[in-house]
Design an enzyme around this catalytic site. Structure first.
Site, PDB file in Angstrom:
ATOM      1  N   ARG A  33       0.839  -1.197   0.000  1.00 30.00           N
ATOM      2  CA  ARG A  33       0.000   0.000   0.000  1.00 30.00           C
ATOM      3  C   ARG A  33       0.877   1.251   0.000  1.00 30.00           C
ATOM      4  O   ARG A  33       1.869   1.314   0.731  1.00 30.00           O
ATOM      5  CB  ARG A  33      -0.937  -0.007   1.209  1.00 30.00           C
ATOM      6  N   ASP A  34       0.496   2.212  -0.836  1.00 31.93           N
ATOM      7  CA  ASP A  34       1.241   3.475  -0.903  1.00 31.93           C
ATOM      8  C   ASP A  34       1.114   4.207   0.432  1.00 31.93           C
ATOM      9  O   ASP A  34       0.043   4.263   1.030  1.00 31.93           O
ATOM     10  CB  ASP A  34       0.701   4.343  -2.047  1.00 31.93           C
ATOM     11  N   ILE A  35       2.208   4.781   0.892  1.00 35.14           N
ATOM     12  CA  ILE A  35       2.228   5.461   2.188  1.00 35.14           C
ATOM     13  C   ILE A  35       1.390   6.746   2.152  1.00 35.14           C
ATOM     14  O   ILE A  35       0.934   7.217   3.194  1.00 35.14           O
ATOM     15  CB  ILE A  35       3.698   5.754   2.604  1.00 35.14           C
ATOM     16  N   ASN A  91       5.123   6.326 -13.761  1.00 39.87           N
ATOM     17  CA  ASN A  91       5.762   7.605 -14.049  1.00 39.87           C
ATOM     18  C   ASN A  91       7.220   7.378 -14.437  1.00 39.87           C
ATOM     19  O   ASN A  91       7.895   6.545 -13.836  1.00 39.87           O
ATOM     20  CB  ASN A  91       5.707   8.505 -12.808  1.00 39.87           C
ATOM     21  N   VAL A 100      10.702   7.825  -6.871  1.00 34.81           N
ATOM     22  CA  VAL A 100      11.454   6.638  -6.443  1.00 34.81           C
ATOM     23  C   VAL A 100      11.926   5.936  -7.711  1.00 34.81           C
ATOM     24  O   VAL A 100      11.113   5.542  -8.564  1.00 34.81           O
ATOM     25  CB  VAL A 100      10.585   5.690  -5.591  1.00 34.81           C
ATOM     26  N   HIS A 104       7.784   1.099 -10.871  1.00 30.81           N
ATOM     27  CA  HIS A 104       6.608   0.648 -10.121  1.00 30.81           C
ATOM     28  C   HIS A 104       5.346   1.074 -10.843  1.00 30.81           C
ATOM     29  O   HIS A 104       5.270   2.165 -11.401  1.00 30.81           O
ATOM     30  CB  HIS A 104       6.618   1.221  -8.697  1.00 30.81           C
TER      31      HIS A 104
HETATM   32  P1  5GP Z   1       6.514   8.016  -7.925  1.00 27.48           P
HETATM   33  O1  5GP Z   1       6.351   9.439  -7.478  1.00 27.48           O
HETATM   34  O2  5GP Z   1       7.969   7.638  -8.024  1.00 27.48           O
HETATM   35  O3  5GP Z   1       5.740   7.644  -9.150  1.00 27.48           O
HETATM   36  O4  5GP Z   1       5.855   7.125  -6.787  1.00 27.48           O
HETATM   37  C1  5GP Z   1       6.490   6.819  -5.589  1.00 27.48           C
HETATM   38  C2  5GP Z   1       5.412   6.437  -4.606  1.00 27.48           C
HETATM   39  O5  5GP Z   1       6.011   5.822  -3.480  1.00 27.48           O
HETATM   40  C3  5GP Z   1       4.617   7.650  -4.069  1.00 27.48           C
HETATM   41  O6  5GP Z   1       3.238   7.493  -4.364  1.00 27.48           O
HETATM   42  C4  5GP Z   1       4.900   7.642  -2.580  1.00 27.48           C
HETATM   43  O7  5GP Z   1       3.784   8.023  -1.799  1.00 27.48           O
HETATM   44  C5  5GP Z   1       5.309   6.201  -2.329  1.00 27.48           C
HETATM   45  N1  5GP Z   1       6.214   6.045  -1.204  1.00 27.48           N
HETATM   46  C6  5GP Z   1       7.302   6.818  -0.936  1.00 27.48           C
HETATM   47  N2  5GP Z   1       7.928   6.369   0.172  1.00 27.48           N
HETATM   48  C7  5GP Z   1       7.210   5.296   0.608  1.00 27.48           C
HETATM   49  C8  5GP Z   1       7.375   4.392   1.716  1.00 27.48           C
HETATM   50  O8  5GP Z   1       8.301   4.489   2.532  1.00 27.48           O
HETATM   51  N3  5GP Z   1       6.456   3.405   1.842  1.00 27.48           N
HETATM   52  C9  5GP Z   1       5.406   3.266   0.966  1.00 27.48           C
HETATM   53  N4  5GP Z   1       4.554   2.260   1.200  1.00 27.48           N
HETATM   54  N5  5GP Z   1       5.238   4.086  -0.096  1.00 27.48           N
HETATM   55  C10 5GP Z   1       6.128   5.080  -0.277  1.00 27.48           C
END
Ligand code: 5GP
Ligand code: ZN
Length: 118
Positions: A33-35, A91, A100, A104
């Site tokens: 699950r996204d944080i 993305n 990140v 994903h």
């Molecule tokens: P991006 O912005 O790279 O497409 O997505 C990265 C996602 O990782 C974001 O939606 C962010 O909320 C999520 N995220 C960042 N750090 C953590 C974490 O420590 N744990 C979880 N579960 N999600 C995270």
């Protein structure tokens, strides 16, 4: 290794060094699950292999990348959003908002989603 996996947040989740609410695991992928959820259901689906961006996906990664989508359909059924519908987003780099650098899929569901996205 100098592939960036040492400093990678998602590799740390894979290694169990950072806790996450993991909802799916296979030989090649996991989902958690996204944080900071952007929808009632917001899952992040990642390959076990560290691949930084879509631009770094190679020909030999096809099975791994395909497994992200088979994970998606299994998870959608389990989460009860398969029939209503949901969105899958990946993305790539700064303009798309990637934060990140371990590829994903975002899986978003549980509400109506606008189009086009921002
Ligand atoms: P991006 O912005 O790279 O497409 O997505 C990265 C996602 O990782 C974001 O939606 C962010 O909320 C999520 N995220 C960042 N750090 C953590 C974490 O420590 N744990 C979880 N579960 N999600 C995270
Ligand atoms: Zn990684």
């Amino acid at each position: 290794m100098a592939d960036g996996s040492q400093d990678c947040l998602f590799c740390k989740i894979l290694a169990g060094e950072i806790p996450a609410d993991i909802v799916y695991e296979s030989d090649t992928a996991i989902a958690f699950r996204d944080i900071k959820p952007q929808a009632p259901t917001h899952l992040v689906i990642i390959p076990r292999r560290h691949i930084a961006t879509i631009n770094d996906i190679g020909d030999t990664d096809q099975a791994i990348v395909g497994s992200l989508f088979s994970a998606t359909s299994a998870i959608a059924r389990k989460e009860g959003i398969a029939d209503d519908g949901y969105r899958v987003v990946m993305n790539c780099n700064a303009a798309a908002g990637q934060t990140v650098f371990h590829i994903h899929l975002h899986m978003l569901g549980g509400r109506a989603l606008g189009w086009p996205p921002g």
